[in-house]
Design a protein around this motif. Structure first.
Motif, PDB file in Angstrom:
ATOM      1  N   THR A  39       1.801   4.948  57.853  1.00 23.90           N
ATOM      2  CA  THR A  39       1.746   6.222  58.598  1.00 23.90           C
ATOM      3  C   THR A  39       2.713   6.174  60.146  1.00 23.90           C
ATOM      4  O   THR A  39       3.358   7.236  59.911  1.00 23.90           O
ATOM      5  N   ARG A  40       2.317   5.176  60.911  1.00 26.15           N
ATOM      6  CA  ARG A  40       2.868   5.321  61.706  1.00 26.15           C
ATOM      7  C   ARG A  40       4.346   5.211  62.567  1.00 26.15           C
ATOM      8  O   ARG A  40       4.879   6.518  62.501  1.00 26.15           O
ATOM      9  N   ASP A  41       4.730   4.436  61.666  1.00 21.88           N
ATOM     10  CA  ASP A  41       5.882   4.271  61.289  1.00 21.88           C
ATOM     11  C   ASP A  41       7.322   5.569  60.829  1.00 21.88           C
ATOM     12  O   ASP A  41       8.058   5.587  61.309  1.00 21.88           O
ATOM     13  N   PHE A  42       6.185   5.697  59.759  1.00 20.69           N
ATOM     14  CA  PHE A  42       7.064   7.421  59.306  1.00 20.69           C
ATOM     15  C   PHE A  42       6.943   8.652  60.523  1.00 20.69           C
ATOM     16  O   PHE A  42       7.999   8.390  60.084  1.00 20.69           O
ATOM     17  N   HIS A  43       6.194   8.453  60.895  1.00 21.96           N
ATOM     18  CA  HIS A  43       6.087   9.245  62.538  1.00 21.96           C
ATOM     19  C   HIS A  43       7.292   9.104  62.973  1.00 21.96           C
ATOM     20  O   HIS A  43       7.789  10.154  63.216  1.00 21.96           O
ATOM     21  N   ARG A  44       7.261   7.631  62.637  1.00 18.40           N
ATOM     22  CA  ARG A  44       8.010   7.112  64.260  1.00 18.40           C
ATOM     23  C   ARG A  44       9.536   7.267  63.584  1.00 18.40           C
ATOM     24  O   ARG A  44      10.796   8.061  64.956  1.00 18.40           O
ATOM     25  N   GLU A  45       9.126   7.468  62.840  1.00 18.87           N
ATOM     26  CA  GLU A  45      11.727   7.177  61.990  1.00 18.87           C
ATOM     27  C   GLU A  45      11.102   9.446  61.617  1.00 18.87           C
ATOM     28  O   GLU A  45      12.019   9.235  61.133  1.00 18.87           O
ATOM     29  N   GLY A  47      12.320  11.221  62.896  1.00 18.57           N
ATOM     30  CA  GLY A  47      12.913  12.248  63.994  1.00 18.57           C
ATOM     31  C   GLY A  47      12.828  13.452  65.062  1.00 18.57           C
ATOM     32  O   GLY A  47      11.778  13.569  64.973  1.00 18.57           O
ATOM     33  N   GLU A  48      13.856  14.480  64.317  1.00 21.71           N
ATOM     34  CA  GLU A  48      13.762  15.484  65.423  1.00 21.71           C
ATOM     35  C   GLU A  48      12.748  16.538  64.052  1.00 21.71           C
ATOM     36  O   GLU A  48      12.195  17.642  64.981  1.00 21.71           O
ATOM     37  N   LEU A  49      12.102  15.865  63.535  1.00 18.16           N
ATOM     38  CA  LEU A  49      10.626  16.782  62.468  1.00 18.16           C
ATOM     39  C   LEU A  49       9.404  16.007  63.218  1.00 18.16           C
ATOM     40  O   LEU A  49       8.768  16.828  62.991  1.00 18.16           O
ATOM     41  N   ALA A  50       9.415  15.222  63.499  1.00 19.13           N
ATOM     42  CA  ALA A  50       7.809  14.361  63.972  1.00 19.13           C
ATOM     43  C   ALA A  50       7.047  15.995  64.628  1.00 19.13           C
ATOM     44  O   ALA A  50       5.874  15.473  65.206  1.00 19.13           O
ATOM     45  N   SER A  51       7.756  16.431  65.629  1.00 20.77           N
ATOM     46  CA  SER A  51       6.984  17.367  65.775  1.00 20.77           C
ATOM     47  C   SER A  51       5.905  17.779  64.917  1.00 20.77           C
ATOM     48  O   SER A  51       4.947  18.665  65.205  1.00 20.77           O
ATOM     49  N   ARG A  52       5.875  18.496  63.621  1.00 19.02           N
ATOM     50  CA  ARG A  52       5.997  18.694  62.643  1.00 19.02           C
ATOM     51  C   ARG A  52       5.093  18.176  61.495  1.00 19.02           C
ATOM     52  O   ARG A  52       4.793  18.144  60.347  1.00 19.02           O
ATOM     53  N   VAL A  53       5.102  16.597  61.718  1.00 23.80           N
ATOM     54  CA  VAL A  53       4.152  15.944  61.444  1.00 23.80           C
ATOM     55  C   VAL A  53       3.309  15.031  61.650  1.00 23.80           C
ATOM     56  O   VAL A  53       3.460  14.649  62.522  1.00 23.80           O
ATOM     57  N   ILE A  54       2.367  15.377  61.357  1.00 24.12           N
ATOM     58  CA  ILE A  54       1.035  15.583  61.804  1.00 24.12           C
ATOM     59  C   ILE A  54       0.872  13.916  61.691  1.00 24.12           C
ATOM     60  O   ILE A  54      -0.530  14.000  60.133  1.00 24.12           O
ATOM     61  N   PRO A  55       0.422  12.619  62.157  1.00 16.96           N
ATOM     62  CA  PRO A  55      -0.289  11.517  61.553  1.00 16.96           C
ATOM     63  C   PRO A  55      -1.513  11.358  61.757  1.00 16.96           C
ATOM     64  O   PRO A  55      -2.889  12.287  62.344  1.00 16.96           O
ATOM     65  N   THR A  56      -2.342  10.614  61.253  1.00 23.34           N
ATOM     66  CA  THR A  56      -3.763  10.837  60.771  1.00 23.34           C
ATOM     67  C   THR A  56      -3.797   9.649  59.816  1.00 23.34           C
ATOM     68  O   THR A  56      -2.827   8.836  59.068  1.00 23.34           O
ATOM     69  N   GLU A  57      -4.953   8.877  60.331  1.00 22.62           N
ATOM     70  CA  GLU A  57      -5.327   7.423  60.130  1.00 22.62           C
ATOM     71  C   GLU A  57      -6.519   7.466  59.646  1.00 22.62           C
ATOM     72  O   GLU A  57      -7.532   6.158  59.359  1.00 22.62           O
ATOM     73  N   SER A  58      -7.334   8.752  59.077  1.00 22.92           N
ATOM     74  CA  SER A  58      -8.216   8.984  58.742  1.00 22.92           C
ATOM     75  C   SER A  58      -8.719   9.955  57.211  1.00 22.92           C
ATOM     76  O   SER A  58      -7.889  10.954  57.601  1.00 22.92           O
ATOM     77  N   LEU A  59      -9.290   9.927  56.172  1.00 24.63           N
ATOM     78  CA  LEU A  59      -9.282  10.949  55.991  1.00 24.63           C
ATOM     79  C   LEU A  59     -10.291  11.364  56.568  1.00 24.63           C
ATOM     80  O   LEU A  59      -9.984  13.628  55.957  1.00 24.63           O
TER      81      LEU A  59
END
Length: 464
Positions: A39-45, A47-59
Motif C-alpha cells: 500500500t505504501r509503495d503504491f501510494h508513493r508511486e 505520482g500526480e494522482l497521489a492526492s486522490r489516493v488514500i492509503p490505509t493500513e487496516s480495514l
C-alpha cells in the motif's frame, strides 16, 4: 476524515490499475492491501494522482476513510478469499454499505452470496480488459440489485471504456450473478477467438511456410477490414516482435503450452447444464488442455511422425474462413446467454451486452456494432439468421469449408474452426439422424419416441 468516494481492497496488477483509473477520473479512493508495504509503495508511486489516493493500513482505517454509505471494491482472488474478506469487513460496515466483488468469480458463488442475506449490500461485477483496460477503461458487467448498481454507476461509467459513439461500456446485466455469468461467456468467446486465430496462424506457419514478419503483415491487413479487433491487432504485433536475446521472431521462441485460469472451462461446463451447444468454445478449452500435454505430444509425434504437410491456401480464403468462424462463435455465445436468461430469470439484455463489449474488453471488435443492432431488432433470433450476418455467412462459409477440408487432408488440426462448421451444418439440417438414436433408446430402454405422422404409438415393433 471520510474523504474517499469509494474503497478498494487488493493492490495486485488489476487492483492497482483500477484504483489509479478511479483517481484519475476525479474520485478519491481509499486503498488497502494485506501487506502494508504494498500500500505504501503504491501510494508513493501514484505520482500526480497521489492526492486522490488514500492509503490505509487496516480495514478499520479503510472503512473510516470512505464517505457513507460506503462502497468497497474487492480485487482479491476468486473463491474463498472473497468470502473471507466479506467476513472480515462485515462487522465494520453498516447495513447499507456495499461490497463489490470485481474478480473473476464463478457466477454460482455470486448467486450464493447474493442469496445469503449478508449483513451488507453486495454486487458481483465482471471486469474485462486486462491491466491496460483496468487502468484506462475496462468493460464492466454488473450483477445484483439494480438500486445498488444505480448508486455506484456514476463512478463505474466514468472509469469504463467508451465506445466510438461515446457510450460507456458499463451496464447492469441483471440480478445475482448475472454480471459474472456474462463475463464468463465473454471469456469463453475470448478463448475461442484466440484459438481460431492461432489455428489460422498455424496454417500460415506450418502449411504455407510463411515467416513471422509476413504473417504480421497479413494480420495487420486484416485489421483494416471486417476482422478489425483487438485480438487481430495484437496478433500482428506479436508476430512482428523480435526476441531481444537473439533477434529471432518472438513467436519462434515461445513454448506452445497455453495457460488458463478456468473461466473458459466454467463456460463449457455451464453450457452443458443449460443444454446450450457452444462447440467452438469447448474446442478451444480442449485445445488448451492438449497444449499442456507437451511431453505426451512429443512422444506421440515420435511414434507417428509429424503429420502436417504443405497446405497452400490463398490469404483472402483464410480471412473469410476466420470471419465465418467468428460469427459462428459469437452466435453460440449469445445463444448460451439467452438460455441462461430464461433459466435464471435474469432478462439479460443481449443488445446491451454486445454494446458493452465494443470497447475496453479483450474481444472488442468492429463486428459487435452490427451484432448489437441485429440483437436489438430480434433478440430472440439466432444471430446467424439476422440478415446482415446471414449474408456474411453465405459469402464466407465456402471459404471456411475449404480451409477445414484442406487442412484436415494435410493433417493440420483446426478444432475450433472445424467445430464451428460442424455446428452450422447440424443447425441447417431440417431432418437429422436423431431418429436412429431414439429408435435405439426405445429398443434397449423403452424410452419411447415421437412419430412424424403424430400417431400415438410410443414404442417400436422390436419386441421386449
Amino acid at each position: 476524515m471520510a474523504d474517499a468516494e469509494i474503497g478498494l481492497i487488493g493492490l495486485g496488477t488489476m487492483g492497482s490499475a483500477l484504483a489509479l483509473n478511479i483517481a484519475e477520473k476525479g474520485f478519491p479512493v481509499a486503498v488497502f492491501n494485506r501487506t502494508a508495504q504494498v500500500t505504501r509503495d503504491f501510494h508513493r508511486e501514484s505520482g500526480e494522482l497521489a492526492s486522490r489516493v488514500i492509503p490505509t493500513e487496516s480495514l478499520e482505517d479503510l472503512v473510516a476513510a470512505i464517505k457513507p454509505p460506503r462502497a468497497i471494491i474487492l480485487m482479491v482472488p476468486a473463491g474463498d478469499p472473497v468470502d473471507q474478506q466479506i467476513k472480515a469487513l462485515a462487522p465494520l460496515l453498516a447495513p447499507e454499505d456495499l461490497v463489490i466483488d470485481a474478480g473473476n468469480a464463478n457466477f454460482h458463488d455470486t448467486n450464493r452470496r447474493a442469496n445469503a442475506k449478508l449483513p451488507v449490500r453486495f454486487l458481483g461485477m465482471g471486469v474485462s480488459g486486462g491491466e491496460d483496460g483496468a487502468r484506462h477503461g475496462p468493460s464492466i458487467m454488473g450483477g445484483g440489485n439494480r438500486a445498488d448498481w444505480d448508486r455506484i454507476s456514476p463512478i463505474l461509467t466514468a472509469i469504463a471504456a467508451k465506445a466510438e459513439d461515446g457510450t460507456p461500456c458499463a451496464t447492469w446485466m441483471g440480478e445475482q450473478g448475472a454480471g459474472h455469468f456474462v463475463k464468463a461467456v465473454h471469456n469463453g468467446i475470448e478463448y475461442a477467438d484466440m484459438q481460431m486465430i492461432a489455428e489460422i496462424y498455424g496454417l500460415m506457419r506450418d502449411g504455407m511456410s510463411l515467416p513471422a514478419l509476413r504473417i504480421a503483415e497479413i494480420f495487420e491487413g486484416w485489421n483494416e477490414g471486417p476482422l478489425q479487433s483487438y485480438l487481430i491487432e495484437i496478433s500482428g504485433k506479436v508476430a512482428r516482435a523480435s526476441d531481444p536475446h537473439g533477434g529471432q521472431p518472438m513467436l519462434d521462441v515461445i513454448l506452445d503450452r497455453a495457460g488458463q485460469k478456468g473461466t473458459g472451462r466454467w463456460t463449457a461446463i455451464e453450457a452443458q447444464h443449460l443444454a446450450a451447444p457452444i462447440p467452438v468454445i469447448e474446442a478451444a478449452v480442449m485445445a488448451r488442455n492438449i497444449s499442456a500435454r507437451l511431453d505426451e505430444r512429443k512422444e506421440i509425434q515420435d511414434r507417428f511422425g509429424p503429420a502436417p504437410q504443405p497446405c497452400i491456401i490463398e490469404e483472402p480464403i483464410l480471412e473469410r474462413a476466420l470471419i465465418a468462424g467468428k460469427i459462428l462463435c459469437y452466435a453460440q455465445g449469445f445463444a448460451m446467454i439467452s438460455a441462461a436468461s430464461e433459466k435464471f430469470g435474469w432478462s439479460l439484455p443481449l443488445p446491451e451486452i454486445a454494446r458493452v463489449w465494443r470497447a475496453g474488453c479483450i474481444i472488442r471488435s468492429s463486428m459487435l456494432n452490427d451484432m448489437a443492432e441485429a440483437l436489438t431488432e430480434h433478440p430472440d433470433r439466432n444471430l446467424i439468421m439476422a440478415p446482415a450476418f446471414a449474408t456474411r455467412l453465405e459469402d464466407s462459409l465456402p471459404a471456411l469449408r475449404q480451409v477445414v477440408v484442406e487442412a484436415t487432408r494435410q493433417g493440420h488440426p483446426l478444432p475450433a474452426l472445424a467445430q464451428g462448421l460442424i455446428w452450422f451444418d447440424m443447425m441447417r439440417t431440417g431432418r437429422g439422424t436423431a431418429n436412429m438414436i431414439q429408435a435405439q433408446r426405445d429398443f434397449f430402454g423403452a424410452h419411447g419416441f415421437e412419430r412424424l405422422d403424430g400417431r400415438n404409438e410410443p414404442h417400436g415393433p422390436w419386441g421386449s
